[in-house]
Motif scaffolding. Structure first.
Motif, short mmCIF file in Angstrom:
data_model
loop_
_atom_site.label_atom_id
_atom_site.label_comp_id
_atom_site.label_asym_id
_atom_site.label_seq_id
_atom_site.Cartn_x
_atom_site.Cartn_y
_atom_site.Cartn_z
N LYS A 84 0.84 -1.21 0.00
CA LYS A 84 0.00 0.00 0.00
C LYS A 84 0.87 1.26 0.00
CE LYS A 84 -3.82 2.11 2.59
NZ LYS A 84 -3.35 3.40 3.01
N TRP A 85 1.89 1.27 0.85
CA TRP A 85 2.80 2.42 0.94
C TRP A 85 3.52 2.63 -0.39
CZ3 TRP A 85 8.11 2.58 0.32
CH2 TRP A 85 8.72 3.76 0.68
N ALA A 86 4.03 1.55 -1.00
CA ALA A 86 4.78 1.66 -2.25
C ALA A 86 3.88 2.13 -3.39
CB ALA A 86 5.42 0.32 -2.59
N MET A 87 2.66 1.62 -3.44
CA MET A 87 1.74 2.03 -4.49
C MET A 87 1.41 3.52 -4.38
SD MET A 87 -1.80 0.31 -5.68
CE MET A 87 -2.85 1.19 -4.56
N GLU A 88 1.17 3.99 -3.16
CA GLU A 88 0.90 5.41 -2.96
C GLU A 88 2.11 6.26 -3.35
OE1 GLU A 88 -0.24 5.54 1.15
OE2 GLU A 88 -2.27 4.78 0.73
N ARG A 89 3.28 5.75 -3.08
CA ARG A 89 4.52 6.47 -3.43
C ARG A 89 4.69 6.56 -4.95
NH1 ARG A 89 9.28 7.43 -0.24
NH2 ARG A 89 11.12 7.61 -1.55
N VAL A 90 4.40 5.47 -5.66
CA VAL A 90 4.47 5.48 -7.12
C VAL A 90 3.51 6.51 -7.68
CG1 VAL A 90 3.96 4.14 -9.22
CG2 VAL A 90 5.31 3.10 -7.37
N ILE A 91 2.28 6.49 -7.21
CA ILE A 91 1.27 7.43 -7.70
C ILE A 91 1.70 8.86 -7.41
CG2 ILE A 91 -1.10 8.27 -7.33
CD1 ILE A 91 -1.85 5.26 -6.90
N ARG A 92 2.18 9.10 -6.21
CA ARG A 92 2.61 10.45 -5.83
C ARG A 92 3.78 10.92 -6.70
NH1 ARG A 92 4.05 10.10 -0.41
NH2 ARG A 92 6.24 10.32 -0.88
N ALA A 93 4.76 10.05 -6.93
CA ALA A 93 5.93 10.42 -7.73
C ALA A 93 5.52 10.76 -9.16
CB ALA A 93 6.96 9.30 -7.72
N LEU A 94 4.72 9.91 -9.78
CA LEU A 94 4.30 10.15 -11.16
C LEU A 94 3.44 11.40 -11.27
CD1 LEU A 94 3.53 6.48 -12.24
CD2 LEU A 94 5.57 7.83 -12.80
N ALA A 95 2.53 11.58 -10.34
CA ALA A 95 1.67 12.76 -10.37
C ALA A 95 2.49 14.03 -10.19
CB ALA A 95 0.59 12.66 -9.29
N GLN A 96 3.46 14.00 -9.31
CA GLN A 96 4.26 15.20 -9.06
C GLN A 96 5.13 15.55 -10.26
OE1 GLN A 96 4.40 14.81 -4.26
NE2 GLN A 96 6.11 15.83 -5.24
N VAL A 97 5.59 14.55 -11.01
CA VAL A 97 6.34 14.86 -12.23
C VAL A 97 5.44 15.62 -13.20
CG1 VAL A 97 7.46 13.88 -14.28
CG2 VAL A 97 7.92 12.90 -12.05
N LEU A 98 4.22 15.13 -13.35
CA LEU A 98 3.29 15.76 -14.30
C LEU A 98 2.86 17.15 -13.86
CD1 LEU A 98 1.07 12.70 -15.25
CD2 LEU A 98 3.00 13.68 -16.53
N GLU A 99 2.94 17.45 -12.58
CA GLU A 99 2.57 18.76 -12.06
C GLU A 99 3.75 19.73 -12.00
OE1 GLU A 99 0.88 17.74 -8.29
OE2 GLU A 99 -0.92 16.87 -9.20
#
Length: 171
Positions: free
Chosen positions: A45-60
């Motif tokens: 769960k922690w790793a999945m949230e981290r992946v989503i956060r990292a990818l979203a932050q790149v796009l932002e």
């Protein structure tokens, strides 16, 4: 590993085809890839949230978008090699491209994060830690083409790009 794979996928698909909504909608894929890598339980769960956060932050992040956008002679996961001291050294570059001024960029993604203060000190220590590695990448590329080179570390979770002109003798 999963963040690197998906940053590559974004460049393959075209940055304009990705949004934070698209990132979030792929959560099942991230979960499956993380499970294949052996991540389980609460770590999953922690790793999945981290992946989503990292990818979203790149796009932002304007810098992140600039790195991922279509550039002249752009490649992700680009393999390059050189011979040094009689040994073959092979590298895989996370992202490389030629910018608007004709400079070859080599960018290495770092998914580490830094909690608390002194982010500037953390970034400086990471540059020190990875300087030799990126200088080696630049040396290998300088054997292929004759142009100015700039290298950098990009931290998606921090939305930070630290870049420098490599020392091609420091390899």
């Amino acid at each position: 590993t999963v963040v690197h794979q998906w940053l590559h996928q974004i460049t393959e698909d075209g940055l304009e085809n990705w949004s934070t909504k698209e990132v979030t909608s792929n959560s099942t894929c991230y979960r499956n890839e993380l499970r294949l890598l052996g991540v389980r339980g609460q770590d999953l769960k922690w790793a999945m949230e981290r992946v989503i956060r990292a990818l979203a932050q790149v796009l932002e992040d304007p810098q992140g978008r600039w790195i991922l956008k279509a550039h002249h002679r752009a490649n992700s996961e680009f393999r390059v090699a050189m011979v040094k001291d009689g040994l073959l050294r092979q590298f895989r570059l996370d992202r490389t491209f030629i910018d608007e001024e004709g400079v070859r960029w080599i960018v290495d993604y770092k998914t580490s994060s830094h909690e608390g203060g002194a982010t500037k000190d953390f970034l400086e220590s990471e540059v020190t830690r990875y300087r030799y590695q990126l200088n080696s990448y630049a040396s290998a590329m300088s054997n292929i083409e004759d142009r100015d080179i700039r290298v950098g570390l990009y931290f998606p979770l921090l939305q930070a790009l630290e870049s420098w002109e490599p020392d091609l003798n420091d390899r």
